[in-house]
Motif scaffolding. Structure first.
Motif, PDB file in Angstrom:
ATOM      1  N   VAL A 212     -14.218   3.516  -5.898  1.00  0.00           N
ATOM      2  CA  VAL A 212     -13.170   2.840  -6.676  1.00  0.00           C
ATOM      3  C   VAL A 212     -12.046   3.819  -6.997  1.00  0.00           C
ATOM      4  O   VAL A 212     -10.868   3.471  -6.965  1.00  0.00           O
ATOM      5  N   ARG A 213     -12.420   5.050  -7.289  1.00  0.00           N
ATOM      6  CA  ARG A 213     -11.422   6.084  -7.547  1.00  0.00           C
ATOM      7  C   ARG A 213     -10.523   6.285  -6.324  1.00  0.00           C
ATOM      8  O   ARG A 213      -9.303   6.303  -6.430  1.00  0.00           O
ATOM      9  N   ASP A 214     -11.150   6.383  -5.149  1.00  0.00           N
ATOM     10  CA  ASP A 214     -10.398   6.676  -3.930  1.00  0.00           C
ATOM     11  C   ASP A 214      -9.573   5.494  -3.459  1.00  0.00           C
ATOM     12  O   ASP A 214      -8.462   5.671  -2.956  1.00  0.00           O
ATOM     13  N   ASN A 215     -10.117   4.286  -3.582  1.00  0.00           N
ATOM     14  CA  ASN A 215      -9.470   3.150  -2.937  1.00  0.00           C
ATOM     15  C   ASN A 215      -9.997   1.832  -3.504  1.00  0.00           C
ATOM     16  O   ASN A 215     -10.839   1.183  -2.898  1.00  0.00           O
ATOM     17  N   PRO A 216      -9.487   1.437  -4.681  1.00  0.00           N
ATOM     18  CA  PRO A 216     -10.013   0.236  -5.333  1.00  0.00           C
ATOM     19  C   PRO A 216      -9.813  -1.026  -4.495  1.00  0.00           C
ATOM     20  O   PRO A 216     -10.599  -1.959  -4.583  1.00  0.00           O
ATOM     21  N   GLU A 217      -8.792  -1.022  -3.650  1.00  0.00           N
ATOM     22  CA  GLU A 217      -8.543  -2.204  -2.830  1.00  0.00           C
ATOM     23  C   GLU A 217      -9.669  -2.401  -1.817  1.00  0.00           C
ATOM     24  O   GLU A 217     -10.241  -3.476  -1.715  1.00  0.00           O
ATOM     25  N   ARG A 218     -10.002  -1.334  -1.126  1.00  0.00           N
ATOM     26  CA  ARG A 218     -10.995  -1.466  -0.070  1.00  0.00           C
ATOM     27  C   ARG A 218     -12.364  -1.822  -0.621  1.00  0.00           C
ATOM     28  O   ARG A 218     -13.158  -2.506   0.033  1.00  0.00           O
TER      29      ARG A 218
END
Ligand code: ATP
Ligand code: MG
Lengths: 432, 249, 329
Positions: A212-218
């Motif tokens: 979630v930190r790195d890429n909440p969209e994915r």
């Protein structure tokens, strides 16, 4: 294909060794905690160690948000403070009702206080991440801090809520009057909390927090609701912050509105970020350093908070990975055996950098004394400077200007040496 | 048998620009379906509409007969639809291993568990290892995803997409920017990994499209102008005019 | 009858007076907030950076105004101080934010956070922590008019005039100039900012500088009317963030409405002395002090500081995007 098989079997073969190292580090930490007060047994150092222990728990809890989940909070002290108040009220209730709950369990109630508030406001707060979350956390922080002055019966107004830790039922015959007993209590909870928080990073939730930190969209496209992940992380952070607050309440025998204020929130952010958010041990380093500086600088200079600000800005600009990031950067080079090629350039660069720092300190102290109307000498590494003398001003100007120019040149050299060493490390397969 | 994906009369407007107009699409179970069309036709937007990334202005989307338009992307994903992105969209600071493992966790039922050690879940470990083996990234397992080469990132993108075991897999230009050899490898990879599943793929490379797809839909200005087998599409005069004609020169 | 009527009329006059004065003060405070929140919003929309130090630039404006007034008089200070603050803002953008940009928005936000902290400490170091004596210029030190029994100071009218003039000037710049059009485009299509061309860095620097200068101007004119003290930034900053989240991040009209709403609500709250106890009568005394009796007896004026934050919570529940926001984050 051969490289593939060797590097895959590598970690597997090393697994036992890795395991041993891992437990070794934790065991060493515990031993240090046990031995420390035996080596430095003065009352002052015991208090310092206690403060540092509390700060570590608090900073680690903050890193669940910042480092693990990518949530920048400006109001984390709310949970710390509410944990402290809960602990004080519970202690007073235990004493007045005669409940058989001994002191060592109190931090747990602090944790529940912090957790309770996180459960209450967290869902709303974590709806959105990024800047909006940062602003909301600031708003909630201010809301609670201001409310605490209105709800006098709960928060005790300006004076706060006091308590007496020795009045609780005893455990193992310990009264927890002497600081050393409090220290061991804090050390115990520090170890328990640190293990728990580390374990949390190794769970499915902990791993998905990183995602979630790195890429909440994915994350949404692999089945996870980032809002739920953020909320759960927020609750855990609130719980452990509450434990830290409860420990503080035990240590000081008081909780007041300063516990949950903006300054406390800012300090934990400083400590965590300066230590480094990308590694579990980063906040530990940061908490030790910041608490130590806080205790040490207050007696040396009247403007210690300014130095904090400057250190923080320096870290943000030049080493956003914090101290831990700085240390870990060198690991691949060390393994590849090319670290030694960088060291000489470091040694060269340190000289003008220290000169620059001295110049800045001289400038600040001169101004501070000038506007404060005092004339005591500035003592820098044993050299006394008279803040009223032009010689001091010239020295400061030369150090700042000269240090800056030369430092820039030498750090560029460090960069070049670093690139060469990194290339070697890459060639030898220690750096991706 | 109900269609795997059924798009009915979907419209999408951004402001007052209609990007998708009266979109109708039916994709059967187990079918390999390619969507082609010129740049800006709305192919990625169609993917976004089906996968829940954006909501249609009107119309509905069904997955295995159930209406999914209006659901959140994670709800749609849990029902067995997984998609990749045209612009690589991985977890940059996590290692390759962790990227794939993250995509395995929900499907293996571990959800938000905070009481299990993620390293001691055998089925998670085995599945992750198998997928890494499939996408040929085992030797890069401990490298942060952000440091992979472009082609490796595209393969990881596919790996993350299929890791959850979705029955409907949607790939948005999986081979874009790859060399010829890399493309070939990726195509055989896709063919193997989507065996027995429904595949929807957006692709500009016609040799890939005609080699892989059972059926093809041609999207132009947000509207499907033709849908059929590769043979039918090749012969369709409208398609030749609107699309393949452009490709030719 | 006769004897009872007069006090009632007097009372009604007092209420009317309170309302008129509070509206004036509320609009004034709201316009001041907008001077700050407009710059903050434009900077955020264009650069994606929430400038934590924005309120610190406001404080610098007040202190520079104070110091320059002492040296060269109010009017030169009125022009020079905002320019100085603007120059500092540009330097911060050029040498700070631009280098931090590659580390992401969190790092940028943290940089401005550290700056805010450092500026407060520097101000405290130079001017001390107690309020400085920043006086209304003699030229404007007279009552502009008298409402009922209250003299309304001319200086506040001047403040209002300045903020209205700036407001109109901003509108014109946004509508009529090239930079204005770029800014507007950035407000509606933030992801397009990258395509502004090779001088995007210059545009950022200028926008940041202008935003800081506006904050500085707000400080210069607010300083004599409010308290000029080293904690004024820390006191105003959070309210400023409430304003822009409340209005909807990145929305200029939203920031305007939110500034006025918060300005008015705050001002009225401070002026009201009522509490639940004064309306519904005292609580049953048998209970002793409790959280309920605290709430029951607190006056609205005492709650005033938390009202903006309560509004923030309410808007987040009702409309998470903010009043006029359209953007996710
Ligand atoms: N969020 C949005 N807001 C406004 N317009 C959008 C948005 N997303 C897409 N568009 C527009 O919709 C149109 C279709 O875009 P889309 O990405 O779906 O095209 P595509 O067929 O995938 O093209 P390509 O082959 O280049 O990937 C484009 O003109 C694009 O500018
Ligand atoms: Mg596309």
């Amino acid at each position: 294909m051969t490289t593939a098989t060797t590097s895959v079997s590598g970690p597997a073969a090393n697994a036992a060794g890795e395991n041993l190292r891992f437990y070794g580090v934790w065991l060493a930490g515990v031993i240090v905690l046990i031995v420390l007060p035996l080596v430095f047994s003065s009352g002052g150092s015991l208090t310092s160690f206690s403060l540092i222990g509390i700060a570590i728990v608090f900073a680690l809890s903050y890193n669940i948000l910042l480092g693990q989940t990518g949530l920048l909070s400006f109001g984390h002290a709310v949970h710390y403070g509410l944990g402290g108040f809960t602990a004080c009220h519970v202690m007073n209730a235990i004493v007045s009702h005669g409940w058989p709950i001994p002191l060592p369990f109190i931090p747990l109630f602090g944790g529940l206080g912090g957790l309770g508030f996180a459960i209450l406001v967290g869902w709303l707060m974590t709806k959105r991440a990024g800047t909006v979350f940062a602003m909301i956390s600031l708003g909630i922080g201010e809301l609670v801090a201001s409310s605490s002055l209105i709800l006098r019966s709960v928060f005790g107004g300006e004076a706060g809520i006091t308590t007496d830790r020795t009045a609780l039922p005893r455990m193992f015959g310990w009264t927890f009057g002497p600081q050393i007993q409090v220290y061991y209590l804090i050390a115990f909870w520090l170890v328990v909390s640190a293990i728990a928080m580390y374990a949390l990073t190794r769970t499915p939730l902990g791993r998905i927090s990183n995602a979630v930190r790195d890429n909440p969209e994915r994350v949404q496209f692999i089945g996870y609701d980032p809002h739920v992940v953020r909320y759960l992380a927020y609750c855990f952070a609130g719980f452990f912050a509450g434990i830290a607050g409860g420990l503080a309440a035990i240590s000081f025998e008081i909780a007041n509105s300063a516990y949950l204020g903006a300054i406390q929130s800012g300090l934990v952010l400083f400590a965590t970020f300066i230590g480094g958010t990308a590694y579990f041990f980063g906040p530990i380093l940061g908490a030790i350093l910041v608490t130590y500086l806080q205790l040490g600088l207050t007696s040396v200079t009247s403007v210690w908070q300014l130095y904090f600000g400057i250190i923080f800005i320096g870290i943000v600009m030049f080493s956003p990975g914090g101290i831990a990031g700085l240390v870990m950067m060198h690991r691949p080079l060390l393994r590849a055996g090319s670290l030694w090629t960088v060291i000489p350039s470091y040694l060269v660069a340190i000289v003008p950098t220290v000169a620059l720092a001295c110049g800045v300190i001289l400038v600040i102290e001169t101004i501070a004394r000038h506007s404060g109307g005092e004339a005591s000498a500035i003592n820098l590494f044993g050299i006394a400077f008279n803040p009223k003398s032009p010689a001091t001003w010239i020295a400061a100007a030369v150090l700042v200007a000269g240090g800056f120019v030369i430092a820039r040149l030498t750090w560029r050299r460090v960069g070049e040496a670093w690139d060469r060493a990194a290339t070697v490390a890459r060639d030898r397969g220690y750096l991706a | 048998m109900t269609a795997a994906i059924e798009v009915r009369a979907v419209e999408k407007r951004f402001g007052n620009v209609g990007i998708i107009r009266d979109l109708n699409l039916s994709i059967a179970q187990g079918e390999r379906h390619a969507i082609i069309g010129p740049n800006g036709a709305g192919k990625s937007t169609t993917f976004n509409l089906i996968s829940g990334h954006i909501k249609p202005t009107s119309g509905e989307v069904r997955l295995n007969g159930d209406v999914i338009s209006g659901l959140q992307p994670f709800e749609i994903n849990r029902r067995g639809l997984s998609r990749s992105f045209q612009v690589t969209n991985v977890f940059a600071r996590m290692t390759v291993w962790e990227n794939v493992r993250s995509a395995v966790l929900w499907a293996t039922g571990h959800r938000y568990a905070f009481w299990k050690n993620v390293d001691s879940l055998p089925e998670v470990r085995e599945r992750t290892a198998r997928i890494l083996e499939d996408i040929h990234l085992t030797h890069r397992r401990d490298v942060p995803a952000g440091l992979l080469t472009y082609a490796e990132q595209r393969e990881l993108e596919i790996g993350i997409t299929i890791a959850g075991g979705a029955t409907v897999v949607m790939l948005d230009e999986p081979t874009a920017g790859m060399s010829h050899a890399e493309t070939e490898r990726a195509v055989s990879l896709i063919r193997r990994l989507t065996e027995g599943r429904t595949l929807v793929i957006v692709e500009h490379d016609m040799s890939v499209v005609f080699g892989l797809a059972d059926r093809i839909s041609v999207l132009v200005y947000g509207h499907i102008i033709a849908s059929g087998t590769p043979e039918e599409i090749r012969r369709d005069p409208k398609v030749r005019e609107a699309y393949l004609g452009e490709e030719a020169h | 009858m006769e004897t009872g009527a007069l006090p009632r009329i007097v009372h009604e006059y007092a209420v009317l007076e309170l309302i008129v004065i509070s509206i004036l003060n509320g609009v004034l405070f709201g316009m001041l907030l907008f001077l700050l929140s407009s710059g903050l919003t434009v900077i955020f929309s264009m650069m994606g950076v929430l400038n934590f130090a924005h309120a610190s630039f406001y404080m610098l404006g007040a202190f520079f105004g104070f110091q320059l007034t002492k040296w060269i008089g109010f009017w030169p200070a009125f022009v020079l101080a905002p320019l100085l603050v603007g120059a500092i803002g540009m330097a911060v953008e050029r040498y700070g934010l631009r280098n931090t940009h590659k580390h992401g928005h969190v790092a940028e936000l943290l940089l401005t956070f550290g700056l805010a902290f450092a500026i407060e400490e520097i101000v405290a170091m130079i001017w001390g922590r107690s309020p400085v004596d920043y006086r209304v210029p003699a030229l404007l030190d007279f009552p502009a008019f008298t409402i009922f029994s209250t003299n309304y100071p001319a200086y506040k009218i001047f403040m209002l005039a300045v903020s209205v003039v700036i407001f109109v000037a901003l509108l014109l710049v946004l509508r009529r100039t090239r930079v204005g059009l770029i800014v507007q485009a950035a407000l509606t299509h933030p992801h397009m900012v990258g395509h502004l061309g090779h001088n995007v860095g210059r545009v950022f620097m200028v926008v940041f500088g202008v935003g800081s200068a506006l904050a500085g101007l707000a400080g210069v004119i607010a300083g004599p009317a409010l308290v000029t003290q080293s904690d004024m930034a820390a006191a105003l900053g959070p309210i400023l963030f409430v304003v822009i989240v409340f209005g909807g991040l990145g929305s200029l009209p939203g920031a305007f409405v939110a500034s006025l709403v918060i300005g008015l609500v705050q001002t009225f709250a401070v002026a009201l002395n009522g509490s639940l106890a004064s309306v519904f009568g005292p609580l049953d005394a048998a209970g002793g002090p409790s959280a309920l009796s605290d709430i029951w007896n607190v006056t609205i004026a005492q709650v005033a500081p938390i009202i903006p934050y309560l509004l923030l919570v309410i808007i987040l529940i009702v409309r998470p995007m903010g009043l006029m926001g359209t953007r996710e984050s």
